[in-house]
Scaffold this motif. Structure first.
Motif, PDB file in Angstrom:
ATOM      1  N   PHE A   4       0.823  -1.203   0.000  1.00 51.16           N
ATOM      2  CA  PHE A   4       0.000   0.000   0.000  1.00 51.16           C
ATOM      3  C   PHE A   4       0.859   1.255   0.000  1.00 51.16           C
ATOM      4  N   ALA A   5       0.241   2.313  -0.499  1.00 53.49           N
ATOM      5  CA  ALA A   5       0.784   3.675  -0.377  1.00 53.49           C
ATOM      6  C   ALA A   5       2.237   3.711  -0.842  1.00 53.49           C
ATOM      7  N   VAL A   6       3.154   4.225   0.003  1.00 49.26           N
ATOM      8  CA  VAL A   6       4.520   4.413  -0.472  1.00 49.26           C
ATOM      9  C   VAL A   6       5.197   3.076  -0.794  1.00 49.26           C
ATOM     10  N   PRO A  42      14.898   0.115   2.894  1.00 50.99           N
ATOM     11  CA  PRO A  42      14.953   1.240   3.845  1.00 50.99           C
ATOM     12  C   PRO A  42      13.615   1.481   4.571  1.00 50.99           C
ATOM     13  N   LEU A  43      12.524   1.022   3.957  1.00 52.39           N
ATOM     14  CA  LEU A  43      11.203   1.266   4.552  1.00 52.39           C
ATOM     15  C   LEU A  43      10.831   0.206   5.584  1.00 52.39           C
ATOM     16  N   ALA A  46       9.966   0.412   9.438  1.00 55.64           N
ATOM     17  CA  ALA A  46       8.764   1.153   9.847  1.00 55.64           C
ATOM     18  C   ALA A  46       7.463   0.439   9.463  1.00 55.64           C
ATOM     19  N   MET A  47       7.569  -0.667   8.747  1.00 57.74           N
ATOM     20  CA  MET A  47       6.350  -1.337   8.270  1.00 57.74           C
ATOM     21  C   MET A  47       5.787  -2.299   9.310  1.00 57.74           C
ATOM     22  N   ILE A  71       1.899  -2.868   5.892  1.00 59.73           N
ATOM     23  CA  ILE A  71       1.172  -1.678   6.358  1.00 59.73           C
ATOM     24  C   ILE A  71       2.158  -0.563   6.729  1.00 59.73           C
ATOM     25  N   PRO A  72       2.326   0.449   5.876  1.00 57.45           N
ATOM     26  CA  PRO A  72       3.195   1.582   6.237  1.00 57.45           C
ATOM     27  C   PRO A  72       2.556   2.414   7.362  1.00 57.45           C
ATOM     28  N   PRO A  73       3.337   3.317   7.977  1.00 55.20           N
ATOM     29  CA  PRO A  73       2.767   4.187   9.015  1.00 55.20           C
ATOM     30  C   PRO A  73       1.518   4.893   8.481  1.00 55.20           C
ATOM     31  N   VAL A  74       0.465   4.910   9.279  1.00 54.35           N
ATOM     32  CA  VAL A  74      -0.849   5.357   8.788  1.00 54.35           C
ATOM     33  C   VAL A  74      -0.975   6.880   8.854  1.00 54.35           C
TER      34      VAL A  74
END
Lengths: 77, 147, 147, 77
Positions: A4-6, A42-43, A46-47, A71-74
């Motif tokens: 999702f998202a980024v 790198p992400l 935080a996931m 799920i990235p930070p919401v």
């Protein structure tokens, strides 16, 4: 695994197929993802990860053929 | 009432859903798309959700808030897709016999929604660029790998 | 917008009056007529105001709240006359860039309104009796001299 | 002087004419009201007074011909 998202933007696709050994945990999933799709690395710290409608803890073993979501930070609201 | 929707949020319906003859107080919170953020002009926002988990967590929050405060009813609606400046992205409404509970519960609900429900916002800036918003993830890293 | 009115309160108009492209948050408080108070059933409420002072104090509160919090807009409407169970007696709406200010300011406004603005409520009970509500005045004294 | 809510109900009228000496204050007004309309006496300690659109302090002198209002404890909202 759904992205999702980024995470989707960075990976350039909405889902990634991941092969994991039997008894693999979320921690294993994180390591495998970084290999399969290095731009996501790198992400990953935080996931969060979810199995259908549940967040997963890092040590939790994943069932076979599990439908996972990354799920990235919401930022709703 | 819990709703994720790509239609404009119907505020009258949200308020109606918490109406009760036992209510002395209704608190409604609306999140609306701001034109300026950190000095940059927003053209529109785009929202996306991981629906199965988002809906389950919203249902849990609605359940939990009713345990913490003596509410009569409680509704949450979140818009998905493109939301123009000035439009509503999220609506939270609660009703209770007395106002203190309604204010506290309304604020608790929107605070929890913003910190735990898998919904994401993408800023579409007036200069034509766009950017996913992820608190705690630094934008340079994010931008670096963009497709 | 500040309004004392004997017409039903138009919630859409109140919300519209605080709309702003600079707003990220709107908080609306509605006071509604509760059916039961201290175990007694209310048929309707009757509100009366000393209008010149009530309007001036409301204007001062709206001015003061905008000094205390960074608001974009602020509206207060109070109904006068007969208000049926479930209907709205008072509406307070505020808009701001961020939600914390909107929640705090909305609550401050309704708290101040209730403690200082010369508006009075008369309970019309389902048993046919009625009673003016005056916090701090004991009902027996009040009832004793009733015309 | 205008009466509202329970004060009007108890007095049985919406207004009362009050004669006050020149330089009279709100405290004098309270005493005079209790004489002119004794049924109001038990309520008076809780009443505020206003001159048009201003609340009045107890020691404040009243202008001649002032349009006063008697303000019981409020219960709006």
């Amino acid at each position: 695994m759904q992205l999702f998202a980024v995470a989707r933007q960075v990976a350039g696709r909405p889902a990634i197929a991941i092969d994991l050994a039997e008894g693999a945990t979320v921690a294993d999933l994180r390591r495998r993802l970084a290999e399969v799709c290095p731009v996501l690395a790198p992400l990953l710290p935080a996931m969060m990860f979810a199995l259908e409608d549940q967040y997963l803890g890092d040590g939790q073993p994943l069932p076979d053929g599990a439908r996972l979501a990354c799920i990235p930070p919401v930022s709703g609201g | 009432m819990i709703r994720l929707t790509s239609e404009p949020i119907d505020v009258a319906a949200v308020l109606q859903s918490v109406q009760s003859p036992a209510a002395g107080a209704v608190v409604l919170f609306l999140g609306t798309t701001r034109e300026m953020t950190d000095g940059r002009r927003t053209q529109w926002l785009h929202y996306e959700a991981y629906a199965p988990l988002a809906e389950k967590l919203l249902a849990e929050l609605v359940c939990e808030v009713q345990k913490r405060w003596p509410l009569l009813a409680c509704s949450v609606g979140h818009r998905l897709g493109r939301v123009e400046v000035g439009q509503i992205s999220v609506a939270v409404a609660v009703s209770s016999a007395h106002r203190q509970a309604a204010f506290e519960a309304g604020q608790w609900l929107i605070d929890r929604l913003k910190e735990s429900v898998p919904i994401w916002k993408e800023e579409h800036w007036a200069d034509g660029t766009s950017q996913w918003v992820h608190p705690g993830l630094s934008p340079p890293i994010v931008g670096g790998g963009a497709a």
